[in-house]
Each structure stands twice: as structure tokens, then as C-alpha cells.
Design a protein around this motif. Sequence first.
Motif, PDB file in Angstrom:
ATOM      1  N   PHE A 188      71.699 114.163  93.042  1.00  0.00           N
ATOM      2  CA  PHE A 188      71.043 114.067  94.064  1.00  0.00           C
ATOM      3  C   PHE A 188      70.772 115.461  94.666  1.00  0.00           C
ATOM      4  O   PHE A 188      71.461 116.328  94.333  1.00  0.00           O
ATOM      5  CB  PHE A 188      71.703 113.351  95.281  1.00  0.00           C
ATOM      6  CG  PHE A 188      71.793 111.753  95.033  1.00  0.00           C
ATOM      7  CD1 PHE A 188      73.101 111.307  94.539  1.00  0.00           C
ATOM      8  CD2 PHE A 188      70.809 110.897  95.510  1.00  0.00           C
ATOM      9  CE1 PHE A 188      73.307 109.789  94.348  1.00  0.00           C
ATOM     10  CE2 PHE A 188      70.933 109.492  95.468  1.00  0.00           C
ATOM     11  CZ  PHE A 188      72.183 109.095  94.722  1.00  0.00           C
ATOM     12  N   ILE A 207      61.110 110.300 100.365  1.00  0.00           N
ATOM     13  CA  ILE A 207      62.184 109.732  99.414  1.00  0.00           C
ATOM     14  C   ILE A 207      61.226 109.997  98.116  1.00  0.00           C
ATOM     15  O   ILE A 207      60.267 109.541  97.776  1.00  0.00           O
ATOM     16  CB  ILE A 207      62.099 108.109  99.693  1.00  0.00           C
ATOM     17  CG1 ILE A 207      62.537 108.113 101.144  1.00  0.00           C
ATOM     18  CG2 ILE A 207      62.735 107.436  98.604  1.00  0.00           C
ATOM     19  CD1 ILE A 207      61.947 106.632 101.817  1.00  0.00           C
ATOM     20  N   VAL A 339      68.593 106.311  98.652  1.00  0.00           N
ATOM     21  CA  VAL A 339      68.073 107.149  99.607  1.00  0.00           C
ATOM     22  C   VAL A 339      67.284 106.461 100.723  1.00  0.00           C
ATOM     23  O   VAL A 339      67.305 106.465 101.809  1.00  0.00           O
ATOM     24  CB  VAL A 339      67.178 108.140  98.920  1.00  0.00           C
ATOM     25  CG1 VAL A 339      66.215 108.894  99.935  1.00  0.00           C
ATOM     26  CG2 VAL A 339      68.029 109.083  97.947  1.00  0.00           C
ATOM     27  N   ILE A 373      65.745 114.189  97.791  1.00  0.00           N
ATOM     28  CA  ILE A 373      65.519 114.022  99.222  1.00  0.00           C
ATOM     29  C   ILE A 373      64.600 115.302  99.830  1.00  0.00           C
ATOM     30  O   ILE A 373      65.135 116.438  99.446  1.00  0.00           O
ATOM     31  CB  ILE A 373      66.655 113.867 100.051  1.00  0.00           C
ATOM     32  CG1 ILE A 373      67.532 112.741  99.566  1.00  0.00           C
ATOM     33  CG2 ILE A 373      66.477 113.536 101.463  1.00  0.00           C
ATOM     34  CD1 ILE A 373      69.114 112.674  99.931  1.00  0.00           C
ATOM     35  N   ALA A 404      73.628 108.303 100.703  1.00  0.00           N
ATOM     36  CA  ALA A 404      73.044 108.059  99.554  1.00  0.00           C
ATOM     37  C   ALA A 404      74.264 108.348  98.202  1.00  0.00           C
ATOM     38  O   ALA A 404      74.299 107.250  97.422  1.00  0.00           O
ATOM     39  CB  ALA A 404      72.030 108.885  98.930  1.00  0.00           C
TER      40      ALA A 404
END
Length: 418
Positions: A188, A207, A339, A373, A404
Motif C-alpha cells: 500500500f 481510491i 481502501v 491512497i 486497509a
Amino acid sequence: MNTNLRVDAARLWETIIETAKIGGTEKGGIKRLTLTDLDAQVRHWLIDKCTAAGCDVSYDDMGNIFARRPGKDNSLPPIAIGSHLDTQPTGGKFDGIIGVLAGLEVLRSLNDAGIETNAPIELIDWTNEEGARFAPAMLSSGVFAGVFSKDYAYEREDREGLRFGDELKRIGFVGAEACGAHKLAAHFELHIEQGPILEDEGKSIGIVTGVQGMRWYGVTVTGMDCHAGTTPMRMRQDALVAASKMIQVVQAIALAHGPDAVSTVGLIEARPNSRNVIPGEVFFSIDFRHPNDEVVAKMEKEVKDAFEKILLGTGISFTFECIWDSPAVHFDSDCIAAVERATTDLGLSARRIVSGAGHDSAYIAKVAPTTMIFVPCEKGVSHNEAESAEPAHIAAGADVLLQAVLATDARLAQKHPA
Ligand code: HGY
Ligand code: MN
Ligand code: MN
């Protein structure tokens, strides 16, 4: 989902302001080019903080730093949080940096909450994301994903002729682990949008579903050095005048493929660069981008054909080299869902978005389930010392990142119970 868990927003903001001093510029930005002493300084800062947070810290032979927070089952591949600490020459305080520092904040918040995840969580600082000093961009995440070899990366030279491999050794970050040797369960990345969409729409979170396609080229235009005073205009082979016409076409081609195509000539060098010598040679870069790879390929053909036409009969020649091709990327649906769910549970305004900028996640998506993100930045300005982002937005992005990662850990634990 433990959605009343929040990061410590003040602590996160403090780390941004503290590390911004390393390479800080008078205009409030950061100049911290990769593998310089300033990069080394912020790397040691990160290692100290991650060690203090109870992580096992290592780095690989591309200098990528891995700070692993143990979980219940440390035989499992880690869930990674990655981004970059290197900047553009006139970079801002947030590009890449909030991704690494929000990752540190997630580790600290998990410690504060006494949460033990099933899988280890690993914070990563990817070397040379920007490509500002050593082209191409995303070099080390590219080696990790098998897009580039380590030898190719080590041979990359900056504009002064210094080699990546030598500079990595000079700052003492050639790790024992072969880059790409360890697997990631997921990756991420929190990042500023670097564009105006989220701010224009009043959204707190992007997103990110993917990254557009992009290609970099090097163009060398060769005319003839000559005396500025004695050479009649009709006899000149002025490489800089020729390059100026070629650069106009680079812009026109993006406009012709609008609204999504973009083109940039960001780097230009005229030689011998002397006031009273007609430039005999010019080097310039081209950066082409579009969400659709076929359009980037079309733009490439069109620009080469146009350059041929411009130079026909002038005695001026050119070479055209594609030095980087990063095809459009689609991120992992499970990571995107984690997310999206986090933004809903946290009551944050959000929208799906494709990244116009390149990121390490674009390459890591080839070897691990990945997504990003985004948080807004002021007027979408980035790669500029005036780059600005709101503490509240950055904290909200870090909260989404935390949730997330926890949701992914829970989902994967069902597959591999400890
Ligand atoms: O070039 C890019 O898109 C990234 O910011 N390095
Ligand atoms: Mn970045
Ligand atoms: Mn950048």
C-alpha cells in the motif's frame, strides 16, 4: 474493523516537519536527490526511528530499506507500506515523504494500541523513485519487480557522470540481500495526488485504481558549432533553433491527443553553451503520458515523423532513444476494496482515480497485490517547492492506510491462520 483506531496526527505532522529540514530549501521545499549525503542522512533518521519502534531493519543491494514489525506468524510474507524519501531538485515536503512517514506512523500506532497483526508489517523506502538524478524513475522498485537488472541500474549515470552503483556504495547502502529476493503479501502507498481533481471535487481521499502509461525519451540534435559573428544565417546548422521547433511539436502532439495526453520537455542542454558560439548540439528529454498505452505509442510515432520533416534538408541530424517505458497499470481489486471500505467506515469523502504520476507501486503491482491512497495537495501543485497539503488530509490518509492494512491482514489470516 477497529475503526475507532486513529493515527496520532500531531506526531505524524511533526515527522514531516522534522525531516523536511534535511535538504530544506529557502522557499520551503526540499532538495534531497537520491544517493546524496542528504538522502543518506534521512535514511539514517528513518532507520533510527523504525528501530526504536521495534522493527528489524535491513536494506537490499539497491539500497531499498525494509523495516519489518513482527506479527504472530513471521514466516508469512509481510504486508508492505512503501514510498520514497528522495525528491526532485525543487521538490516539496510531501511527494513520497508522506507515504514513508505515514507508514512509520502506522507502525507506531499499532504499537500504541498493542495490536499484534497476524503477518508482519513492513515499511519500505524505495531508492530513486524520482529519477531526477539517475534516470529512469522508479529504478529500485523496478529492479525489485524484475523490470530492470541490478547491473543496468548500477550503470545509470547522473549528468556529472557519476554511477548509481558507486554512489550507493559511497553512502554505505549496498545491502546483502538481492533486490527482489523477499516476497510481499501486499503493498500500500499513501501519496499526494499531485493533481487538482480531489481538491476541485472537495474529496478527502483518492481510491487509486491504477497508473497511466508513460515513456521517457532522450533526443540529441546535431548541427555545427560556429562563430556567432561571422557565420551568415543561411549557412548555419543551429541545433538549438532546430530543437526549439521540435519542442513545439512535442507540445502540439499532446494537445492533439487531449484531454488525457500530456507531454513535457523538462531537461535541455545546449553545447557548448557559450554566448558567441552557434550551438552545435542539443540534448533534450521527452516525457509522454496517457492512460492508454496505444495512444502513447501513436504519439511516439508521430513525434519521430515530425522531427524527420522539420530537419529535412537542413543538414542537422537527430537521434531518438526511448529510455523508459512504463505501461499503464491496474491495481489489485482486493486492495482497492480494502481502501474503499476504510474510507466508508471512516466517513471520508472519496472517489476512484487513476494516477497521472508514476509511483513505485506501479512496478510493485507486478509482484504483489498493490494499491494506493491519494490525498489532495493545494491547487494540485507538486514537483514544486510550494507543494502543500493539509495535516488533516494527511492524517485521514494515514487512517485509511492503517485500516486497509489491518483489513488485509485479517483477510489473509483467514487464508493462512497462524
Ligand atoms: O515522474 C513521476 O510521475 C513521479 O513523480 N516520479
Ligand atoms: Mn512520488
Ligand atoms: Mn515525484
